[in-house]
Design an enzyme around this catalytic site. Structure first.
Site, PDB file in Angstrom:
ATOM      1  N   SER A 263       0.804  -1.222   0.000  1.00 48.16           N
ATOM      2  CA  SER A 263       0.000   0.000   0.000  1.00 48.16           C
ATOM      3  C   SER A 263       0.840   1.277   0.000  1.00 48.16           C
ATOM      4  O   SER A 263       0.572   2.211  -0.764  1.00 48.16           O
ATOM      5  CB  SER A 263      -0.937  -0.008   1.216  1.00 48.16           C
ATOM      6  N   ASP A 264       1.856   1.347   0.860  1.00 49.27           N
ATOM      7  CA  ASP A 264       2.652   2.567   0.972  1.00 49.27           C
ATOM      8  C   ASP A 264       3.374   2.900  -0.327  1.00 49.27           C
ATOM      9  O   ASP A 264       3.501   4.070  -0.696  1.00 49.27           O
ATOM     10  CB  ASP A 264       3.683   2.435   2.098  1.00 49.27           C
ATOM     11  N   THR A 265       3.867   1.877  -1.007  1.00 44.63           N
ATOM     12  CA  THR A 265       4.706   2.107  -2.186  1.00 44.63           C
ATOM     13  C   THR A 265       3.904   2.396  -3.447  1.00 44.63           C
ATOM     14  O   THR A 265       4.493   2.616  -4.502  1.00 44.63           O
ATOM     15  CB  THR A 265       5.620   0.889  -2.434  1.00 44.63           C
ATOM     16  N   VAL A 266       2.569   2.405  -3.356  1.00 44.57           N
ATOM     17  CA  VAL A 266       1.737   2.711  -4.522  1.00 44.57           C
ATOM     18  C   VAL A 266       0.744   3.836  -4.230  1.00 44.57           C
ATOM     19  O   VAL A 266      -0.145   4.096  -5.033  1.00 44.57           O
ATOM     20  CB  VAL A 266       0.964   1.460  -5.002  1.00 44.57           C
TER      21      VAL A 266
END
Length: 302
Positions: A263-266
């Protein structure tokens, strides 16, 4: 423990921002330095306090140990949950330097060399992660020193669109109709140990003549290279595994993207929302794909 608690969701991921945070850290560092000085040379404190040298040394050591523990707790808590992977590499580097110092104290060259190796490798890894996440390495090491806490305004960022919960049948049908498929794995895949299942899905889709690729963020999986190792363990061919820079401009040509625990990286908020804790961090622009399926444990905070 603080880093683990934030990564596991047991503690709030928000950075602790006490009034006078930097001054508080400097004060604790000064107390530790004074404690070390009086431990090494009891005569410095003996002139002020009417105690024998051994008692003064014991008190100085206990004071320095207690204040150091509070300082470590405060430094780690003052960093947001999104930066905890970097904090872990910093702590890993610190353990190496502590081992190196122990080697010097015990006169053990091998211990000192191993400690230096761990310390340098942790420091290099920290630098790589800070570059990938767009973070200031000095600020991270010093517990967010020199930064100010973002104050949320009354007007919150509104996101367009609605969340649609898909079923397994929906995902399967969409994948069968798609030609270009991108799989973006993250920390969730590592925790679930789903690399073998995902590798099998990719293999079956490739056998159907579909263009299947894996897009890896530099810090996906909480450690650079972790997802690459997991995919290699599952026998995923190297030629379909790409870094973020290699695929980020090609998402407009992707029919379906599967985001698995990343989630964080997108998150588009990293580019659009200044109040976001990961604002400024380069991310995979999966939202430009035709369709995106996000596999995660909670809904609504991607």
């Amino acid at each position: 423990m603080v880093a683990y608690g934030k990564l596991a969701g047991m503690l709030s991921s928000k950075a602790l921002s006490l009034p006078g945070r930097d001054a508080l850290n400097l004060s604790m560092i000064s107390i530790c330095a004074l404690g070390m000085a009086s431990f090494l040379n009891p005569s410095l404190g003996g002139e002020i306090l009417s105690v024998d040298p051994e008692t003064l040394r014991l008190g100085s050591l206990a004071t320095a140990a207690g204040v150091s523990s509070i300082l470590g707790l405060h430094l780690t808590a003052s960093i947001g949950g999104a930066d905890m992977p970097v904090v872990i590499t910093v702590l890993n580097s610190y353990s190496g330097w502590a081992l190196c110092a122990e080697g010097f104290m015990l006169g053990d060259p091998l211990l000192a060399q191993v400690g230096a190796l761990i310390g340098f490798s942790g420091a290099i890894l920290t630098w790589i992660m800070c570059e990938a996440m767009g973070r200031n390495i000095v600020s991270v090491i010093l517990g967010g020193a020199g930064t100010t806490q973002v104050v949320s305004s009354d007007s919150k960022t509104e996101y367009e669109g609605e969340i649609t919960i898909a079923t397994v049948d929906n995902v399967v049908e969409t994948l069968l109709e798609a030609k270009n498929i991108m799989i973006v794995p993250g920390y969730g895949l590592a925790v679930a140990q789903a690399q073998f299942a995902v590798a099998d899905i990719a293999k079956r889709l490739k056998a159907m003549g579909k263009n299947v690729r894996f897009g890896i963020h530099p810090v996906a999986g909480r450690m650079p290279g972790q997802l690459n190792v997991l995919l290699a363990e599952a026998s995923v061919p190297y030629d379909i595994v790409f870094e973020m820079e290699e695929v980020n401009e090609d998402f407009e040509n992707v029919d379906v993207t599967l985001v698995i625990g990343a989630s964080d990286t997108v998150s588009s908020a990293a580019e659009d929302d200044p109040n976001c804790s990961i604002y400024g961090m380069p991310v995979l622009r999966v939202w430009k794909s035709g369709q995106v399926f996000v596999l995660k444990r909670t809904i609504g905070n991607t």
